[in-house]
Design an enzyme around this catalytic site. Structure first.
Site, PDB file in Angstrom:
ATOM      1  N   LYS A 210      -9.846   3.471 -16.744  1.00 18.83           N
ATOM      2  CA  LYS A 210      -8.785   3.147 -16.986  1.00 18.83           C
ATOM      3  C   LYS A 210      -8.498   1.325 -17.665  1.00 18.83           C
ATOM      4  CE  LYS A 210      -4.349   1.242 -15.750  1.00 18.83           C
ATOM      5  NZ  LYS A 210      -3.248   0.705 -14.500  1.00 18.83           N
ATOM      6  N   GLU A 216     -19.333   0.030 -11.918  1.00 24.68           N
ATOM      7  CA  GLU A 216     -20.384   0.846 -11.485  1.00 24.68           C
ATOM      8  C   GLU A 216     -20.272   1.949 -12.494  1.00 24.68           C
ATOM      9  OE1 GLU A 216     -18.024  -0.256  -9.826  1.00 24.68           O
ATOM     10  OE2 GLU A 216     -18.957  -0.247  -7.896  1.00 24.68           O
ATOM     11  N   GLY A 271      -4.588   3.632 -10.816  1.00 27.57           N
ATOM     12  CA  GLY A 271      -5.909   3.816 -10.703  1.00 27.57           C
ATOM     13  C   GLY A 271      -5.445   5.279  -9.673  1.00 27.57           C
ATOM     14  N   ARG A 272      -4.846   5.557  -8.491  1.00 24.16           N
ATOM     15  CA  ARG A 272      -5.285   6.271  -7.248  1.00 24.16           C
ATOM     16  C   ARG A 272      -4.335   6.833  -7.679  1.00 24.16           C
ATOM     17  NH1 ARG A 272      -4.752   1.364  -6.155  1.00 24.16           N
ATOM     18  NH2 ARG A 272      -2.559   0.523  -4.409  1.00 24.16           N
ATOM     19  N   GLU A 357      -5.452   2.388  -0.019  1.00 27.11           N
ATOM     20  CA  GLU A 357      -5.510   1.340  -0.879  1.00 27.11           C
ATOM     21  C   GLU A 357      -3.945   0.524  -0.937  1.00 27.11           C
ATOM     22  OE1 GLU A 357      -9.203   0.499  -4.031  1.00 27.11           O
ATOM     23  OE2 GLU A 357      -7.018   1.509  -4.972  1.00 27.11           O
ATOM     24  N   HIS A 388     -15.032  21.789  15.889  1.00 31.20           N
ATOM     25  CA  HIS A 388     -16.486  21.680  16.192  1.00 31.20           C
ATOM     26  C   HIS A 388     -17.343  20.265  16.379  1.00 31.20           C
ATOM     27  CE1 HIS A 388     -17.238  25.948  17.243  1.00 31.20           C
ATOM     28  NE2 HIS A 388     -15.569  26.436  15.537  1.00 31.20           N
ATOM     29  N   LYS A 508     -16.982  -8.008  -4.618  1.00 35.79           N
ATOM     30  CA  LYS A 508     -16.811  -7.615  -6.316  1.00 35.79           C
ATOM     31  C   LYS A 508     -17.357  -8.746  -7.339  1.00 35.79           C
ATOM     32  CE  LYS A 508     -13.345  -4.471  -8.095  1.00 35.79           C
ATOM     33  NZ  LYS A 508     -12.200  -4.005  -8.842  1.00 35.79           N
TER      34      LYS A 508
END
Ligand code: G6Q
Length: 542
Positions: A210, A216, A271-272, A357, A388, A508
Site C-alpha cells: 500500500k 521487508e 491493509g488487513r 491487530e 492429534h 520498526k
C-alpha cells in the site's frame, strides 16, 4: 469527533450482563439442552450461504437479549451505518473505512469527500481482470517472449496474508499451470527459496505494498529486481516482469515499474481488510476474474446481511456477543478457529491479523485505559490434525477455550470415504466438548479406579459450528466478511479504534537504529544491558 462515553463497566446494560453472568456461570451446556429439546435447531441462523449453530454455548436467550441491549447502549447500529457510509471512523489516522465499497456489487453510491468511489473501484476491477486474463491466456509475454508460468507476490502483513489464505482456500478453482509463490519475510531464505527453481524468463513479480515503503517488501523487491536483471542481462526486462499494487504511484515509478502496470487502491482500505482490493491480484490470477467476482458476491451477501439485519438475527453480531461473553465474563483469553478443510490451512493465521491487530488495543476512543478486556488471542489449525496435537488441552485442560468449527458438506476431492471420516470427527468433537463423559460413564465401562478421573471429560466446553455446502469463492467471501464484521462489532463494544495499528511502530523504529549499529563496528551501544549483550554476541559471531 469522538463522542463522550462513560467507561464500559458503568453502562447499565453491562451491569445487567454482570448480574446475568453470576446466574449463568455454573450452568452447563448439558442442562441447557435438557431444558429445551429444540435448542439444537433453534439456536441457529443462516445467512449468505452459511449456517451457524450456536446452541452449544453457555448462553440463553436472555444472554443475547442483554448483549443486544448493551450494543444498543453502545450505539452499534449507528457505528455500522457510519462505516458503510464512509464516515471518518478511523479517527487516529483520519480515514474512512470502506473495504465494503470494494465489493459493493449493486454499485450503490458511496461518497468520500463528496465523490462517489464506485466508478474508481469498478475501473480498477476491470483493469485487474484485463491483466489477469492476459497473463492467464499467455498473451502477456515475458521479456524474451515466453508466457508466464510463475507468479511471485512480494508483500507482507495485510499485503500477504489475505492473498495467501484465499489462494490456498480456492485452489480447486485455480489454473494449475501458473505456480503462485508468496514471499513476505525479510529473512533472505524466503526469497532465496522462492527463486531456487524459478525461471526468470517466465516469472512475474507482483510488488504488493500500500505504502511502497515497507522495509521487508522493498528489500525483497530490490533483491528480486537484481536477480531478474542479472539473469536476463537487461534492465528493460523489469517492465515485463514486475507489476505493482499500491497507493503510492511516485514510489512505484521510482522503483522502475511503469505506472501503467500499477493497480491502485485507496487510503480508506486498511491493509488487513484489503483482500478484495487490487491486493487480491494474485488470487485473481489463480482463479480468474469470474471466480474472483463470485468471491466478491459472497462478501457482499454477508455485508448486506450485517448491515440490514436486526442485531438478534445478525450472524456477525451474534458471534461477537458470544465471543465477548467468554472473553469478558468467563475470562477466556483466546479462541480457536478449527476449519475441517485442508484448503483452509491459512485461515486461522489470516484471522490472527484481522482480529489481533484490530482489537489488540488498551486505550479507548476517549484516550483512557480500557476497563474491560479487549481483543482475544486467535489461533487454530485445520482438523483433524489439531485433534492429534492440542485438542487434549481443550477437552481436559484447566483453560476455557471457545472454538469455532467450520465444515463443508461436500468435498472438492471425493477420495473413497475420506470426507465422511473427516466430518464424523467434526461432529464428534463438538459433541464431546459440550457433553463430555462423566466419571459414572467411565466407571461403568469397567475402568480401573485409579484411571477414572484421568478418563473423565468434564464437557461444557463451548463451540460454534459453521457449515456451508461447499468451499466455493462465494462461501469463502461470506466467511471472511463474517469475521471482519464480528471483529468490527467487538471493536465498537470494546470502545477501541479497530482500524489503526500503532503497536507495530516502536519495534520498526528500534530495528532501524539497531541496523545501523550492526553495520558499524565502532558503534557505541546504548541499549539496556540485555540488548547490548545480545547485539555484541551477534556481531562477534556473524
Ligand atoms: C494491516 C497493516 C499491515 C500492513 C503491512 C504492509 O492492516 O497495516 O499489516 O498491511 O505492514 O504494508 P504495506 O502494504 O504498506 O507494505
Amino acid at each position: 469527533m469522538t463522542q463522550e462515553r462513560v467507561k464500559t463497566t458503568e453502562f447499565a446494560s453491562w451491569k445487567n450482563l454482570e448480574a446475568h453472568y453470576a446466574n449463568m456461570q455454573d450452568k452447563t451446556i448439558a442442562e441447557l439442552f435438557k431444558a429445551d429439546s429444540k435448542r439444537g435447531s433453534e439456536l441457529t441462523i443462516e445467512a449468505a450461504g452459511l449456517f451457524l449453530d450456536y446452541s452449544k454455548n453457555i448462553i440463553t436467550d436472555e444472554t443475547l437479549d442483554l448483549f443486544v441491549k448493551f450494543a444498543e447502549e453502545a450505539n452499534l447500529k449507528q457505528a455500522i451505518d457510519d462505516m458503510f457510509t464512509g464516515k471518518i471512523i478511523n479517527e487516529t489516522e483520519g480515514r474512512a473505512v470502506l473495504h465494503t465499497a470494494l465489493r459493493n456489487r449493486n454499485n450503490r453510491e458511496i461518497l468520500v469527500d463528496g465523490k462517489d468511489v464506485m466508478p474508481d473501484v469498478n475501473a480498477v476491477l476491470d483493469s485487474l481482470a484485463d491483466f489477469s486474463e492476459r497473463v492467464r491466456s499467455g498473451q502477456w509475454k515475458g521479456f524474451t517472449g515466453k508466457k508466464i508460468d510463475t507468479v511471485v507476490n512480494i508483500g507482507i502483513g495485510g499485503s500477504d496474508l489475505g492473498p495467501v489464505m484465499a489462494y490456498e482456500a480456492l485452489k480447486p478453482y485455480s489454473k494449475r499451470d501458473i505456480k503462485l509463490k508468496f514471499v513476505s519475510n525479510i529473512d533472505g531464505t524466503h526469497m532465496a527459496e522462492a527463486l531456487i527453481d524459478a525461471d526468470p524468463e517466465t516469472t512475474l513479480f507482483i510488488v504488493a505494498s500500500k505504502t511502497f515503503t515497507t522495509l521487508e517488501t522493498m528489500t525483497n523487491a530490490m533483491t528480486a529486481r537484481a536477480w531478474l536483471i542479472d539473469k536476463l542481462g537487461n534492465e528493460d526486462a523489469v517492465e515485463k516482469h514486475f507489476v505493482a499494487v499500491s497507493t503510492n504511484a511516485e514510489e512505484v515509478s521510482k522503483f522502475g515499474i511503469d505506472t501503467a502496470n500499477m493497480f491502485g487502491f485507496w487510503e480508506w482500505v486498511g491493509g488487513r481488510y484489503s483482500l478484495t482490493s487490487a491486493i487480491g491480484l494474485p488470487v485473481m490470477l489463480a482463479i480468474g476474474s469470474e471466480n474472483f467476482g463470485k468471491m466478491l458476491d459472497g462478501f457482499f451477501a454477508m455485508d448486506r446481511h450485517f448491515a440490514e439485519s436486526e442485531l438478534k438475527n445478525n450472524m456477525p453480531a451474534l458471534m461477537a456477543f458470544i465471543g465477548m461473553w467468554y472473553n469478558n465474563f468467563f475470562g477466556a483469553g483466546s479462541y480457536a478457529v478449527l476449519p475441517y478443510d485442508q484448503y483452509m490451512s491459512r485461515f486461522s493465521a489470516y484471522l490472527q491479523q484481522m482480529d489481533m491487530e484490530s482489537n489488540g488495543k488498551r486505550t479507548d476512543k476517549q484516550g483512557r485505559i480500557v476497563d474491560i478486556q479487549t481483543g482475544p488471542i486467535v489461533w487454530g489449525e485445520p482438523g483433524t490434525n489439531g485433534q492429534h496435537a492440542f485438542y487434549q488441552l481443550i477437552h481436559q485442560g484447566t483453560k476455557l477455550i471457545p472454538c469455532d468449527f467450520i465444515g463443508f458438506s461436500k468435498s472438492h476431492n471425493k477420495l473413497s470415504d475420506h470426507h465422511d471420516k473427516l466430518m464424523a470427527n467434526f461432529f464428534a468433537q463438538t459433541e464431546a466438548l459440550a457433553f463430555g463423559k462423566s466419571s459414572e460413564e467411565v466407571a461403568a465401562e469397567g475402568t480401573k479406579e485409579s484411571l477414572i478421573s484421568h478418563k473423565t471429560f468434564p464437557g461444557n466446553r463451548p463451540t460454534n459450528t459453521m457449515m456451508a455446502e461447499e468451499l466455493t469463492p462465494e462461501t469463502l467471501g461470506a466467511l471472511i466478511a463474517l469475521y471482519e464484521h464480528k471483529v468490527f462489532v467487538q471493536g465498537v463494544l470494546f470502545n477501541v479504534f479497530s482500524f489503526d495499528q500503532w503497536g507495530v511502530q516502536l519495534g520498526k523504529v528500534l530495528a532501524m537504529k539497531i541496523l545501523d549499529e550492526l553495520e558499524d563496528t565502532n558503534a557505541q551501544l546504548s541499549h539496556d544491558s540485555s540488548t547490548n549483550n545480545l547485539i555484541e554476541r551477534y556481531c562477534a559471531n556473524k
